[in-house]
Design a protein around this motif. Sequence first.
Motif, PDB file in Angstrom:
ATOM      1  N   TYR A 118       0.781   2.441 -18.609  1.00  0.00           N
ATOM      2  CA  TYR A 118       0.816   1.515 -17.480  1.00  0.00           C
ATOM      3  C   TYR A 118       1.598   2.091 -16.313  1.00  0.00           C
ATOM      4  N   LEU A 119       2.644   2.870 -16.618  1.00  0.00           N
ATOM      5  CA  LEU A 119       3.446   3.458 -15.549  1.00  0.00           C
ATOM      6  C   LEU A 119       2.600   4.359 -14.654  1.00  0.00           C
ATOM      7  N   GLY A 120       1.720   5.153 -15.260  1.00  0.00           N
ATOM      8  CA  GLY A 120       0.849   6.021 -14.470  1.00  0.00           C
ATOM      9  C   GLY A 120      -0.072   5.229 -13.563  1.00  0.00           C
ATOM     10  N   VAL A 121      -0.663   4.156 -14.089  1.00  0.00           N
ATOM     11  CA  VAL A 121      -1.553   3.313 -13.285  1.00  0.00           C
ATOM     12  C   VAL A 121      -0.786   2.654 -12.148  1.00  0.00           C
ATOM     13  N   ILE A 122       0.402   2.145 -12.449  1.00  0.00           N
ATOM     14  CA  ILE A 122       1.202   1.457 -11.433  1.00  0.00           C
ATOM     15  C   ILE A 122       1.603   2.420 -10.313  1.00  0.00           C
ATOM     16  N   LEU A 123       2.006   3.623 -10.679  1.00  0.00           N
ATOM     17  CA  LEU A 123       2.409   4.600  -9.670  1.00  0.00           C
ATOM     18  C   LEU A 123       1.258   4.940  -8.728  1.00  0.00           C
ATOM     19  N   VAL A 124       0.074   5.137  -9.285  1.00  0.00           N
ATOM     20  CA  VAL A 124      -1.085   5.466  -8.456  1.00  0.00           C
ATOM     21  C   VAL A 124      -1.474   4.269  -7.587  1.00  0.00           C
ATOM     22  N   ALA A 125      -1.436   3.074  -8.171  1.00  0.00           N
ATOM     23  CA  ALA A 125      -1.846   1.870  -7.435  1.00  0.00           C
ATOM     24  C   ALA A 125      -0.938   1.602  -6.242  1.00  0.00           C
ATOM     25  N   ILE A 126       0.371   1.651  -6.458  1.00  0.00           N
ATOM     26  CA  ILE A 126       1.289   1.319  -5.356  1.00  0.00           C
ATOM     27  C   ILE A 126       1.335   2.435  -4.313  1.00  0.00           C
ATOM     28  N   THR A 127       1.095   3.675  -4.727  1.00  0.00           N
ATOM     29  CA  THR A 127       1.057   4.771  -3.757  1.00  0.00           C
ATOM     30  C   THR A 127      -0.064   4.568  -2.743  1.00  0.00           C
ATOM     31  N   GLY A 128      -1.199   4.057  -3.210  1.00  0.00           N
ATOM     32  CA  GLY A 128      -2.323   3.857  -2.302  1.00  0.00           C
ATOM     33  C   GLY A 128      -2.193   2.638  -1.418  1.00  0.00           C
ATOM     34  N   SER A 129      -1.444   1.623  -1.868  1.00  0.00           N
ATOM     35  CA  SER A 129      -1.400   0.364  -1.120  1.00  0.00           C
ATOM     36  C   SER A 129      -0.130   0.173  -0.296  1.00  0.00           C
ATOM     37  N   LEU A 130       0.954   0.861  -0.641  1.00  0.00           N
ATOM     38  CA  LEU A 130       2.221   0.641   0.058  1.00  0.00           C
ATOM     39  C   LEU A 130       2.168   0.900   1.570  1.00  0.00           C
ATOM     40  N   PRO A 131       1.508   1.971   2.045  1.00  0.00           N
ATOM     41  CA  PRO A 131       1.479   2.168   3.507  1.00  0.00           C
ATOM     42  C   PRO A 131       0.942   0.960   4.259  1.00  0.00           C
ATOM     43  N   GLY A 132      -0.123   0.353   3.763  1.00  0.00           N
ATOM     44  CA  GLY A 132      -0.671  -0.825   4.427  1.00  0.00           C
ATOM     45  C   GLY A 132       0.282  -1.999   4.399  1.00  0.00           C
ATOM     46  N   ARG A 133       0.963  -2.205   3.268  1.00  0.00           N
ATOM     47  CA  ARG A 133       1.929  -3.306   3.159  1.00  0.00           C
ATOM     48  C   ARG A 133       3.091  -3.094   4.143  1.00  0.00           C
ATOM     49  N   VAL A 134       3.555  -1.853   4.264  1.00  0.00           N
ATOM     50  CA  VAL A 134       4.673  -1.559   5.164  1.00  0.00           C
ATOM     51  C   VAL A 134       4.278  -1.837   6.609  1.00  0.00           C
ATOM     52  N   TYR A 135       3.073  -1.450   6.999  1.00  0.00           N
ATOM     53  CA  TYR A 135       2.618  -1.680   8.366  1.00  0.00           C
ATOM     54  C   TYR A 135       2.498  -3.179   8.666  1.00  0.00           C
ATOM     55  N   ILE A 136       2.013  -3.932   7.697  1.00  0.00           N
ATOM     56  CA  ILE A 136       1.898  -5.383   7.899  1.00  0.00           C
ATOM     57  C   ILE A 136       3.277  -5.999   8.095  1.00  0.00           C
ATOM     58  N   MET A 137       4.229  -5.651   7.207  1.00  0.00           N
ATOM     59  CA  MET A 137       5.557  -6.231   7.300  1.00  0.00           C
ATOM     60  C   MET A 137       6.288  -5.773   8.560  1.00  0.00           C
ATOM     61  N   LYS A 138       6.051  -4.540   8.980  1.00  0.00           N
ATOM     62  CA  LYS A 138       6.682  -4.068  10.226  1.00  0.00           C
ATOM     63  C   LYS A 138       6.252  -4.937  11.398  1.00  0.00           C
ATOM     64  N   GLY A 139       4.992  -5.339  11.418  1.00  0.00           N
ATOM     65  CA  GLY A 139       4.520  -6.213  12.484  1.00  0.00           C
ATOM     66  C   GLY A 139       5.262  -7.541  12.506  1.00  0.00           C
ATOM     67  N   PHE A 140       5.552  -8.089  11.316  1.00  0.00           N
ATOM     68  CA  PHE A 140       6.295  -9.349  11.253  1.00  0.00           C
ATOM     69  C   PHE A 140       7.736  -9.159  11.715  1.00  0.00           C
ATOM     70  N   PHE A 141       8.391  -8.082  11.278  1.00  0.00           N
ATOM     71  CA  PHE A 141       9.769  -7.831  11.711  1.00  0.00           C
ATOM     72  C   PHE A 141       9.846  -7.576  13.211  1.00  0.00           C
ATOM     73  N   ASP A 142       8.834  -6.904  13.770  1.00  0.00           N
ATOM     74  CA  ASP A 142       8.829  -6.629  15.210  1.00  0.00           C
ATOM     75  C   ASP A 142       8.800  -7.909  16.039  1.00  0.00           C
ATOM     76  N   GLU A 143       8.269  -8.975  15.464  1.00  0.00           N
ATOM     77  CA  GLU A 143       8.138 -10.212  16.233  1.00  0.00           C
ATOM     78  C   GLU A 143       9.388 -11.078  16.190  1.00  0.00           C
ATOM     79  N   VAL A 144      10.354 -10.732  15.346  1.00  0.00           N
ATOM     80  CA  VAL A 144      11.606 -11.495  15.294  1.00  0.00           C
ATOM     81  C   VAL A 144      12.521 -10.990  16.401  1.00  0.00           C
TER      82      VAL A 144
END
Length: 281
Positions: free
Chosen positions: A141-167
């Motif tokens: 499961y660790l291998g699957v989790i590492l691959v999964a979050i590596t592919g999705s984290l950049p998009g999550r970070v960009y979304i959250m940055k947009g929310f922080f920028d608006e505060v």
Amino acid sequence: MKVKRMSTSTLKKALVQTYMTLFTLPIIAMIVWYFLAATTNFTTHEFSLENFAFFKEPVEYAGVKLPMIWSIVLNTIVYSLLIVVIEVGISVPTAYAFSRLDFKGKRAAMKFLFLMRAFPGITLIIATFFILVKMDLVNTYLGVILVAITGSLPGRVYIMKGFFDEVPWDIEWAAMVDGTTRYGAFKKVLVPYVLSGIGAISVFAFLGAYGEWFLFKLLIFNDDMMTLAGYLSKLVTKENQIINYGLITAIGLFYTLPVIVFYIFTQKLFMKVNMGGAKQV
């Protein structure tokens, strides 16, 4: 004039509701078709619940043997929740750093994140597989989790940055002037302002993990470690031939309904992503 404005507003709402109703009709039709296909005996054309026997016994049909579905449901829930916790735990402080802090290499790191989003995950899967083999993380499961979050984290970070920028900065500065630390301002002031963004990326992370099957098909070899999507994919084809139409639709109905219910209760969070995540990215 007021009457005209009210009638125009009412007309717009009616058009939007009509459009959304027409848009959801295919989904409703799919669910109804799933139900009819799963509860109809194709031989006698009578109502039957025999295709739902997977609730109480392991699936075994035409040489395909799968474990009890409840252990697979538990795998799916645990995996999905782990993905949510890890992605939120990493993306929120990372987005805060990109939005609020000024550090060396910030622009380069942002460009690197954007570059990671540009590559489809499928193009890197061979290299990823060999890396996991070298690290002895295949069939874990660790291998699957590492691959999964590596592919999705950049998009999550960009979304959250947009929310922080608006505060507004003034709110955070006022908290620190009153004596709180930067972490205290982040926790007590900023986080409440971006809760909708955190909720949105949590929903995205959960739905993405819930529907994950490719990584499990590629990296997991034990049927007991599958998730629901992989469980269903095992039944879809056998030597490119559909093996049990009724059973597939019954499990498909069981697999689809939680997602639809989940979406109904979280759709407002999806709408708020356009307000936060789409700006200043």
